[in-house]
Write a protein that holds these residues in place. Structure first.
Motif, PDB file in Angstrom:
ATOM      1  N   PHE A  37       8.530 -11.052   2.763  1.00  0.00           N
ATOM      2  CA  PHE A  37       8.930  -9.766   2.193  1.00  0.00           C
ATOM      3  C   PHE A  37       9.988  -9.026   3.010  1.00  0.00           C
ATOM      4  O   PHE A  37      10.718  -8.207   2.475  1.00  0.00           O
ATOM      5  CB  PHE A  37       7.696  -8.866   2.049  1.00  0.00           C
ATOM      6  CG  PHE A  37       6.612  -9.470   1.202  1.00  0.00           C
ATOM      7  CD1 PHE A  37       6.722  -9.463  -0.181  1.00  0.00           C
ATOM      8  CD2 PHE A  37       5.513 -10.073   1.778  1.00  0.00           C
ATOM      9  CE1 PHE A  37       5.731 -10.024  -0.966  1.00  0.00           C
ATOM     10  CE2 PHE A  37       4.515 -10.632   0.998  1.00  0.00           C
ATOM     11  CZ  PHE A  37       4.628 -10.616  -0.382  1.00  0.00           C
ATOM     12  N   ILE A  73      11.881 -13.110  -0.380  1.00  0.00           N
ATOM     13  CA  ILE A  73      11.850 -12.544  -1.736  1.00  0.00           C
ATOM     14  C   ILE A  73      13.018 -11.596  -1.981  1.00  0.00           C
ATOM     15  O   ILE A  73      13.712 -11.725  -2.999  1.00  0.00           O
ATOM     16  CB  ILE A  73      10.483 -11.874  -1.990  1.00  0.00           C
ATOM     17  CG1 ILE A  73       9.389 -12.944  -2.063  1.00  0.00           C
ATOM     18  CG2 ILE A  73      10.508 -11.041  -3.264  1.00  0.00           C
ATOM     19  CD1 ILE A  73       7.998 -12.391  -2.229  1.00  0.00           C
ATOM     20  N   LYS A 114      16.086 -12.464  -4.889  1.00  0.00           N
ATOM     21  CA  LYS A 114      15.583 -11.706  -6.039  1.00  0.00           C
ATOM     22  C   LYS A 114      16.165 -12.219  -7.351  1.00  0.00           C
ATOM     23  O   LYS A 114      15.428 -12.428  -8.333  1.00  0.00           O
ATOM     24  CB  LYS A 114      15.929 -10.229  -5.854  1.00  0.00           C
ATOM     25  CG  LYS A 114      15.572  -9.333  -7.014  1.00  0.00           C
ATOM     26  CD  LYS A 114      15.798  -7.893  -6.659  1.00  0.00           C
ATOM     27  CE  LYS A 114      17.261  -7.606  -6.405  1.00  0.00           C
ATOM     28  NZ  LYS A 114      18.053  -7.668  -7.665  1.00  0.00           N
ATOM     29  N   VAL A 159      11.191  -4.810  -5.818  1.00  0.00           N
ATOM     30  CA  VAL A 159      10.652  -6.151  -6.026  1.00  0.00           C
ATOM     31  C   VAL A 159       9.617  -6.483  -4.960  1.00  0.00           C
ATOM     32  O   VAL A 159       8.515  -6.983  -5.248  1.00  0.00           O
ATOM     33  CB  VAL A 159      11.792  -7.189  -6.016  1.00  0.00           C
ATOM     34  CG1 VAL A 159      11.239  -8.601  -6.112  1.00  0.00           C
ATOM     35  CG2 VAL A 159      12.750  -6.927  -7.161  1.00  0.00           C
ATOM     36  N   THR A 160       9.961  -6.185  -3.716  1.00  0.00           N
ATOM     37  CA  THR A 160       9.047  -6.482  -2.615  1.00  0.00           C
ATOM     38  C   THR A 160       7.734  -5.720  -2.773  1.00  0.00           C
ATOM     39  O   THR A 160       6.638  -6.276  -2.619  1.00  0.00           O
ATOM     40  CB  THR A 160       9.711  -6.120  -1.279  1.00  0.00           C
ATOM     41  OG1 THR A 160      10.902  -6.872  -1.136  1.00  0.00           O
ATOM     42  CG2 THR A 160       8.775  -6.425  -0.127  1.00  0.00           C
ATOM     43  N   ARG A 191       6.327  -4.447  -5.491  1.00  0.00           N
ATOM     44  CA  ARG A 191       5.504  -4.841  -6.640  1.00  0.00           C
ATOM     45  C   ARG A 191       4.821  -6.184  -6.401  1.00  0.00           C
ATOM     46  O   ARG A 191       3.644  -6.364  -6.736  1.00  0.00           O
ATOM     47  CB  ARG A 191       6.364  -4.880  -7.903  1.00  0.00           C
ATOM     48  CG  ARG A 191       6.863  -3.503  -8.295  1.00  0.00           C
ATOM     49  CD  ARG A 191       7.462  -3.464  -9.668  1.00  0.00           C
ATOM     50  NE  ARG A 191       7.860  -2.099 -10.017  1.00  0.00           N
ATOM     51  CZ  ARG A 191       8.335  -1.730 -11.194  1.00  0.00           C
ATOM     52  NH1 ARG A 191       8.466  -2.641 -12.147  1.00  0.00           N
ATOM     53  NH2 ARG A 191       8.670  -0.486 -11.422  1.00  0.00           N
ATOM     54  N   ILE A 192       5.554  -7.140  -5.838  1.00  0.00           N
ATOM     55  CA  ILE A 192       4.935  -8.443  -5.589  1.00  0.00           C
ATOM     56  C   ILE A 192       3.887  -8.330  -4.487  1.00  0.00           C
ATOM     57  O   ILE A 192       2.795  -8.900  -4.579  1.00  0.00           O
ATOM     58  CB  ILE A 192       6.013  -9.483  -5.227  1.00  0.00           C
ATOM     59  CG1 ILE A 192       6.975  -9.680  -6.416  1.00  0.00           C
ATOM     60  CG2 ILE A 192       5.379 -10.813  -4.845  1.00  0.00           C
ATOM     61  CD1 ILE A 192       8.083 -10.657  -6.149  1.00  0.00           C
ATOM     62  N   GLU A 193       4.198  -7.585  -3.450  1.00  0.00           N
ATOM     63  CA  GLU A 193       3.247  -7.440  -2.348  1.00  0.00           C
ATOM     64  C   GLU A 193       1.993  -6.695  -2.791  1.00  0.00           C
ATOM     65  O   GLU A 193       0.890  -6.991  -2.354  1.00  0.00           O
ATOM     66  CB  GLU A 193       3.910  -6.718  -1.178  1.00  0.00           C
ATOM     67  CG  GLU A 193       3.094  -6.780   0.099  1.00  0.00           C
ATOM     68  CD  GLU A 193       3.856  -6.234   1.283  1.00  0.00           C
ATOM     69  OE1 GLU A 193       3.398  -6.458   2.426  1.00  0.00           O
ATOM     70  OE2 GLU A 193       4.901  -5.582   1.083  1.00  0.00           O
ATOM     71  N   ALA A 227       0.755  -6.894  -5.745  1.00  0.00           N
ATOM     72  CA  ALA A 227      -0.013  -7.791  -6.609  1.00  0.00           C
ATOM     73  C   ALA A 227      -0.786  -8.838  -5.822  1.00  0.00           C
ATOM     74  O   ALA A 227      -1.921  -9.172  -6.163  1.00  0.00           O
ATOM     75  CB  ALA A 227       0.924  -8.474  -7.612  1.00  0.00           C
TER      76      ALA A 227
END
Length: 402
Positions: A54, A68, A72, A365-366, A368-370, A372
């Motif tokens: 991240f 990530i 992207k 992006v970082t 939201r993915i982290e 999740a």
């Protein structure tokens, strides 16, 4: 979980310091030292691996870190390709829908609309639908719907459609009840206005006829003849007058479908009707009533489902539930529709996904993915610390045997 993983790493560092100090006191401290030393190595290695996904560890420009954010756009394209290849291909959509009986599910829902576990879903969807309708500008929405309807009617050729409908009605004898109703209405109207007809005949009769009283006999004869003609037309399907009317209807239907002059006349009447401001005001009122009715239906679905409307939905649900042939037809239609949507709009859907992710900044992006998967990633750090410690103890034990 990040605090737990970091705390465990600090605990291993503290254990390392303590074991290092008391290593010569007892052989067990050697095992503790090996466990803590290997655990710190495993925990730091996994911390680096997780962080490198991240961001850059400690802010250092180490190659192949911040994976990530740096990739992207490639991730967005990969997600879109995965969605397209595994979900939105016509073959996949058809295969998934072939295993589903949508008609049966709809039938079960409609036949028992107020029971089961669907009530919360239906209530939430109804509330959302009502809020959407209330939030929209009624005048603007009504104008848009009116403009869309006007555009569709402008492009629609009314005359050929009316001609086909009339020809089909005549061929199936569906015009006969209407014709009989008109004849019965004519008879009732004549009976209700009999005195008016007599007065008209008296006024137009010659003075000599009035003097001799023949005008009354003439009026009776005219009325009797009209009554007899109407009665004969009603009871005799092959009456010449009825046949003349049918011939006129057949000719009119043919002209609607094939006569350019008749078609132009109907189109001109259609445009005059569409341009009438009264029709626009009427439609706006109709649309507002429809909108309010839909809002009331969504706010109180149980009341709306009562009465004839609810009975009709229940009958429809029972038909869908109990008729396999009907289920087959509806499921086939739903499958073809979904396959058509996937074929025509699948590329646009995946492009929307890809473009949306590409428009996000790297931090979004970082985050939201982290958010999740971050909890599981911190478990990787915890597991790395513990597994590293166990490997260290194992190595220390084997080294002692040698």
């Amino acid at each position: 979980m990040r605090m737990v993983a970091t705390g465990l790493l600090l605990a291993m560092a503290a254990l390392f310091l303590v074991a290092r100090r008391y290593e010569g006191v007892h052989p067990a401290w050697g095992y503790a030292l090996a466990f803590a030393e290997a655990a710190m190595v495993g925990g730091l290695a996994d911390w680096f691996a997780v962080t490198a996904l991240f961001r850059r560890p400690l802010g250092l420009p180490i190659p192949h870190t911040a994976i990530i954010p740096e990739n992207k756009d490639r991730i967005a394209d990969t997600m879109a390709a995965f969605l397209r290849d595994n979900f939105l291909t016509p073959a996949v959509v058809a295969r998934r829908l072939r295993a589903m009986n949508l008609a049966l599910a709809a039938g079960n829902f409609l036949s028992a609309p107020t029971g089961g576990g669907q009530s919360r879903i239906r209530a939430g969807a109804a509330e959302l639908f009502a809020e959407v309708l209330e939030s929209l500008d009624p005048e603007r929405l009504g104008g848009q719907v009116k403009a869309g309807l006007r555009g569709q009617l402008d492009r629609l050729e009314i005359a050929p459609l009316l001609g086909q409908m009339l020809e089909a009605a005549i061929a199936d004898k569906r015009h006969l009840p209407l014709l009989e109703s008109i004849l019965r209405w004519a008879g009732a109207t004549l009976e209700a206005n009999e005195e008016l007809v007599r007065g008209m005949i008296h006024q137009r009769a010659h003075a000599l006829l009035r003097l001799t009283g023949l005008d009354e006999r003439l009026a009776n004869a005219v009325l009797d003849g009209l009554y007899k003609l109407i009665a004969e037309c009603i009871v005799d399907p092959d009456h010449p007058l009825r046949r003349k009317v049918e011939e006129g209807l057949e000719r009119f239907a043919h002209d609607l479908g094939h006569d350019p002059a008749m078609q132009a006349r109907v189109e001109r009447m259609k445009h005059e009707l569409l341009d009438n401001p009264a029709l626009a005001r009427w439609w706006e009122g109709v649309w507002e009533r429809i909108r309010r009715a839909l809002i009331d239906l969504a706010r109180d679905p149980d009341a709306a489902l009562a009465g004839q409307f609810g009975d009709a939905l229940s009958e429809l649900g029972q038909a869908l539930r109990d008729d396999p042939a009907l289920q087959l037809q509806i499921n086939r239609f739903a499958r073809r529709t979904a396959v058509g949507v996937a074929t025509r709009y699948g590329g646009q859907i995946v492009t929307l996904v890809s473009d949306t992710v590409k428009r996000w900044d790297a931090r979004t992006v970082t985050g939201r993915i982290e958010s999740a998967v971050g909890r599981d990633l911190q478990f990787i750090r915890v597991n790395g610390t513990l597994v590293g410690g166990l490997v260290g103890v194992t190595i220390h034990t084997v080294d002692g045997w040698l």
